[in-house]
Motif scaffolding. Structure first.
Motif, short mmCIF file in Angstrom:
data_model
loop_
_atom_site.label_atom_id
_atom_site.label_comp_id
_atom_site.label_asym_id
_atom_site.label_seq_id
_atom_site.Cartn_x
_atom_site.Cartn_y
_atom_site.Cartn_z
N VAL A 1 0.89 -1.11 0.18
CA VAL A 1 0.18 0.35 0.11
C VAL A 1 1.01 0.80 -0.11
N ARG A 2 0.26 2.24 -0.90
CA ARG A 2 1.52 3.27 -0.67
C ARG A 2 1.02 4.13 -0.06
N LEU A 3 1.83 4.76 0.48
CA LEU A 3 1.02 5.59 1.43
C LEU A 3 1.71 7.42 1.53
N ASP A 4 2.24 7.41 0.30
CA ASP A 4 3.03 8.10 -0.05
C ASP A 4 3.66 8.46 -0.96
N PRO A 5 4.18 8.99 -1.55
CA PRO A 5 5.56 8.63 -2.51
C PRO A 5 6.95 8.43 -2.47
N ARG A 6 6.73 8.36 -1.08
CA ARG A 6 8.31 8.25 -0.74
C ARG A 6 8.15 7.21 0.39
N TRP A 7 7.23 7.34 0.59
CA TRP A 7 6.29 5.30 1.59
C TRP A 7 5.94 4.35 0.91
N ALA A 8 5.75 3.24 1.50
CA ALA A 8 4.66 1.86 0.99
C ALA A 8 4.29 1.12 2.67
N ALA A 9 3.94 0.67 2.64
CA ALA A 9 3.59 -0.17 3.99
C ALA A 9 3.68 -1.99 2.94
N ARG B 1 8.34 0.93 4.94
CA ARG B 1 9.48 1.20 4.11
C ARG B 1 9.96 2.80 3.86
N LEU B 2 10.78 2.93 3.64
CA LEU B 2 11.50 4.34 2.16
C LEU B 2 11.85 3.33 1.36
N LEU B 3 10.59 4.15 0.39
CA LEU B 3 10.89 3.65 -1.11
C LEU B 3 12.16 4.42 -1.42
N ASP C 1 16.74 2.46 1.22
CA ASP C 1 17.88 3.64 1.22
C ASP C 1 17.88 4.26 1.85
N GLY C 2 19.38 4.71 3.00
CA GLY C 2 19.34 5.19 3.76
C GLY C 2 19.99 6.50 3.40
N GLY D 1 13.16 13.96 9.13
CA GLY D 1 11.76 13.86 10.14
C GLY D 1 11.92 12.05 9.63
N GLY D 2 12.32 11.93 9.12
CA GLY D 2 11.97 9.86 8.67
C GLY D 2 10.47 9.75 9.16
#
Length: 197
Positions: free
Chosen positions: A2-10, A29-31, A51-52, A58-59
Motif C-alpha cells: 500500500v502506497r502511503l505517499d510518494p516516498r513511503w509504502a507499507a 519502508r522508505l521507497l 535506502d538510507g 524527520g524520517g
C-alpha cells in the motif's frame, strides 16, 4: 503493498482465520527516490531494504504509521482472491482461490450475500436475540459463537437488509434485535430451530 505517499509504502501480511483475512505483520519502508509514483501496488516491487541515503526530513512519522489502512488492504486482497476486483491472471486467481477461498468464504460470496451460509447467520441472529435480556454485548456473543465482532455485525446487517427483513433493528438507544417471523420460518426450514429456547 500500500502506497502511503510518494516516498513511503507499507507491506501488510494477512492470513485466513475464522473466515476472515486478518493482518499479522506490517512493514513500513522508505521507497527509493526514483520509485515511480504511478507504479502498481505490487508486493513484488516492495524494496527488500530501505535506502538510507536520501531520507525525508524527520524520517518515519507517527502520521505515516497512522495512515496504514488495514481494513482497506483486507478488502482489496479479498477482492483479488474472490475475483471481485483488480487485474490478475486467471491461473494466479485460481491458485489463490484453491489455497484461501474455502477458508475465507466457504464458497464464493455473491453481492449482498454473507460470507457464511444463511443458517450460520440466522443462528448468530438468534444468539444476539437470546443475549439481549442479559445485556450481552456483541463482543460477548461473538466470543461465544467463535466468530469475530466485524463478521457478527455484517451478519446482522445482512439479515436486516433482506426483503422481507429477517432480523429487526433495535430502537434508538437500544441494543440487540430479534428474528422476524420470516427469519424464524427460514431458520426452521434450514434446520436451526432446535437451538431456540
Amino acid at each position: 503493498m500500500v502506497r502511503l505517499d510518494p516516498r513511503w509504502a507499507a507491506l501488510v501480511t494477512y492470513v485466513p482465520a475464522s473466515g476472515e483475512l486478518v493482518p499479522i505483520e506490517v512493514v513500513v519502508r522508505l521507497l527509493p527516490a526514483d520509485f515511480p509514483e504511478d507504479a502498481p501496488e505490487d508486493p513484488a516491487l516492495f524494496p527488500a531494504t530501505a535506502d538510507g541515503s536520501d531520507v525525508p526530513a524527520g524520517g518515519l512519522s507517527q502520521r505515516m504509521l497512522n495512515s496504514v489502512r488495514l481494513e482497506a488492504g483486507r478488502k482489496k486482497l479479498e477482492g483479488l482472491i474472490t475475483g471481485d476486483a483488480g487485474q490478475m491472471p486467471d491461473h494466479v486467481r485460481a491458485r489463490l482461490r484453491e489455497v484461501f477461498g474455502e477458508q475465507l468464504t466457504g464458497r464464493t460470496a455473491g453481492p449482498g450475500r454473507p460470507r457464511r451460509d444463511p443458517l450460520e447467520v440466522l443462528r448468530a441472529c438468534l444468539a444476539v436475540e437470546q443475549g439481549t435480556p442479559d445485556r450481552k454485548t456483541l463482543d460477548q456473543v461473538a466470543a461465544e459463537l467463535g466468530v469475530d465482532r466485524p463478521w457478527l455485525k455484517e451478519a446482522l446487517n445482512w439479515a436486516r437488509r433482506q426483503d422481507p427483513p429477517l432480523f429487526t433493528t433495535p430502537g434508538r438507544g437500544r441494543r440487540g434485535g430479534a428474528l422476524t417471523p420470516e427469519g424464524r420460518a427460514l431458520l426452521a426450514e434450514l434446520g436451526g430451530a432446535d437451538q431456540e429456547e
